[in-house]
Design an enzyme around this catalytic site. Structure first.
Site, PDB file in Angstrom:
ATOM      1  N   CYS A  78       0.869  -1.179   0.000  1.00 54.05           N
ATOM      2  CA  CYS A  78       0.000   0.000   0.000  1.00 54.05           C
ATOM      3  C   CYS A  78       0.907   1.231   0.000  1.00 54.05           C
ATOM      4  O   CYS A  78       1.638   1.462   0.960  1.00 54.05           O
ATOM      5  CB  CYS A  78      -0.889  -0.016   1.248  1.00 54.05           C
ATOM      6  N   CYS A 230      -4.954   5.873  -4.728  1.00 49.96           N
ATOM      7  CA  CYS A 230      -4.283   4.609  -4.436  1.00 49.96           C
ATOM      8  C   CYS A 230      -2.804   4.804  -4.791  1.00 49.96           C
ATOM      9  O   CYS A 230      -2.464   5.047  -5.959  1.00 49.96           O
ATOM     10  CB  CYS A 230      -4.914   3.499  -5.277  1.00 49.96           C
TER      11      CYS A 230
HETATM   12  N1  LIG Z   1      -6.524  -2.408  -2.098  1.00 51.37           N
HETATM   13  C1  LIG Z   1      -5.144  -2.654  -2.385  1.00 51.37           C
HETATM   14  C2  LIG Z   1      -4.234  -2.302  -1.283  1.00 51.37           C
HETATM   15  C3  LIG Z   1      -4.249  -0.878  -0.885  1.00 51.37           C
HETATM   16  C4  LIG Z   1      -3.587   0.002  -1.913  1.00 51.37           C
HETATM   17  C5  LIG Z   1      -3.463   1.370  -1.393  1.00 51.37           C
HETATM   18  N2  LIG Z   1      -4.578   2.123  -1.102  1.00 51.37           N
HETATM   19  C6  LIG Z   1      -2.316   2.160  -1.920  1.00 51.37           C
HETATM   20  O1  LIG Z   1      -2.235   3.341  -1.568  1.00 51.37           O
HETATM   21  O2  LIG Z   1      -1.447   1.629  -2.614  1.00 51.37           O
HETATM   22  C7  LIG Z   1      -4.935  -4.143  -2.702  1.00 51.37           C
HETATM   23  O3  LIG Z   1      -5.679  -4.995  -2.224  1.00 51.37           O
HETATM   24  O4  LIG Z   1      -3.983  -4.423  -3.444  1.00 51.37           O
END
Ligand SMILES: N[C@@H](CCC[C@H](N)C(=O)O)C(=O)O
Length: 323
Positions: A78, A230
């Site tokens: 993340c 993200c």
């Molecule tokens: N939902 C993603 C993990 C989280 C990613 C995140 N918010 C970021 O900032 O990179 C997954 O399940 O891969």
């Protein structure tokens, strides 16, 4: 009492818990339950997941990060979360350059000077970058790697690039703003239910090119849904931008990546077989909630958020940035 820090990177919100500060440790099943409990509470502020800080037994690392999505699933990485964990560890151990253990790699963190009053700016390494079907994984698509490919099963007019960083991402550059809404929602929803292409689900990122070294990215996140930003998605999309549109990217300069929650910068590194991205952005500590350690799993958690005032500073900073 245990402290649940309420933090965000580009308004991608998390609770952060340092399990090293607890009297009794929690296992991954309990932490997954806690992530769901925090995210589905009617009284607590909104969160996309739980960041867990732990000690590391890797000699080079000053700590470890684990990530639980709001549906309780585990994420291998993340980017926005690592900036927040990086800031937490920097302040805990009074360091500005160090490594953090994550699921698949020990990653570099660098603390920059604040970018604006009250806005902490942290750089993190996003790696490894992999394209092989098994790394994502994807199945039933006839490609050794997906780089700027038409995939009629996903869209009748868009092209796709897919990479693991190391969590899985699917990326498309769109021209029409409408594609950032229903088509992104529909594809993200489809590929994050049981499906024949991405058996573990995938984070879906649609981007618009705004100019040289400038993009806007919107993400439908695995385990969450639409998010404000993200970090790994913006990093993977920056890599795809440099690979698919080399005329629009100077890799010696940072890329400005706008998102619904603000803006980050990335630097794309393409060194023979070694690809990685540096993701730079805010790590805002909105405040913290105190809860009895024994109540974390068994009792409702009260919203006694003690605010730091940093959110007002972040919003003032966001007001100054222009696309
Ligand atoms: N939902 C993603 C993990 C989280 C990613 C995140 N918010 C970021 O900032 O990179 C997954 O399940 O891969």
């Amino acid at each position: 009492m245990s402290k649940l820090h309420y933090v965000h990177g580009s308004e991608n919100h998390f609770f952060l818990l340092d399990v090293d500060e607890l009297k009794d440790s929690l296992d991954d099943i309990q932490l997954s339950y806690l992530a769901q409990k925090l995210s589905h509470s009617d009284v607590l502020p909104y969160s996309d997941g739980l960041l867990v800080v732990d000690h590391s037994d890797h000699a080079e690392c000053i700590g470890q990060m684990k990530v639980f999505n709001s549906d309780g699933s585990v994420a291998s990485m993340c980017g926005n979360g690592l900036r927040c964990v990086g800031r937490y560890l920097a302040e805990k151990f009074n360091q500005t350059d160090f490594k953090v253990q994550t699921t698949q790699a020990d990653l570099n963190v660098h603390v920059f000077d604040d970018i604006a009053k009250g806005v902490s700016w942290i750089g993190v390494q996003i790696a490894p970058v992999k394209f092989a079907p098994a790394a994502l994984p994807y199945t039933n698509l006839d490609f050794d790697q997906i780089i700027n490919e038409e995939i009629p099963e996903f869209s009748d007019h868009l092209k796709f690039t897919s990479m693991a960083v190391p969590n899985p991402h699917l990326i498309s550059f769109v021209e029409d703003d409408n594609d950032l809404e229903e088509p992104l929602f529909n594809l993200g929803t489809y590929l994050n239910q049981p499906n024949e292409y991405y058996p573990d689900g995938v984070n879906v990122n649609f981007a618009k090119i705004l100019g040289k070294n400038k993009i806007f990215v919107r993400t439908f996140e695995r385990g969450v849904g639409f998010t404000n930003a993200c970090g790994t998605g913006m990093s993977a999309t920056s890599m795809a931008f440099a690979m698919n549109y080399p005329e629009s990217v100077d890799v010696n300069e940072p890329i400005d990546v706008f998102n619904p929650g603000g803006k980050v910068q990335t630097r794309v590194h393409i060194e023979l077989d070694n690809r990685w991205i540096q993701l730079m952005g805010n790590a805002t500590f909105v405040g913290y909630i105190e809860a009895d350690e024994v109540d974390l799993l068994s009792q409702p958690i009260q919203n006694n958020l003690v605010e730091s005032g940093e959110e007002a500073d972040y919003l003032a900073f966001i007001d100054t940035i222009k696309q």
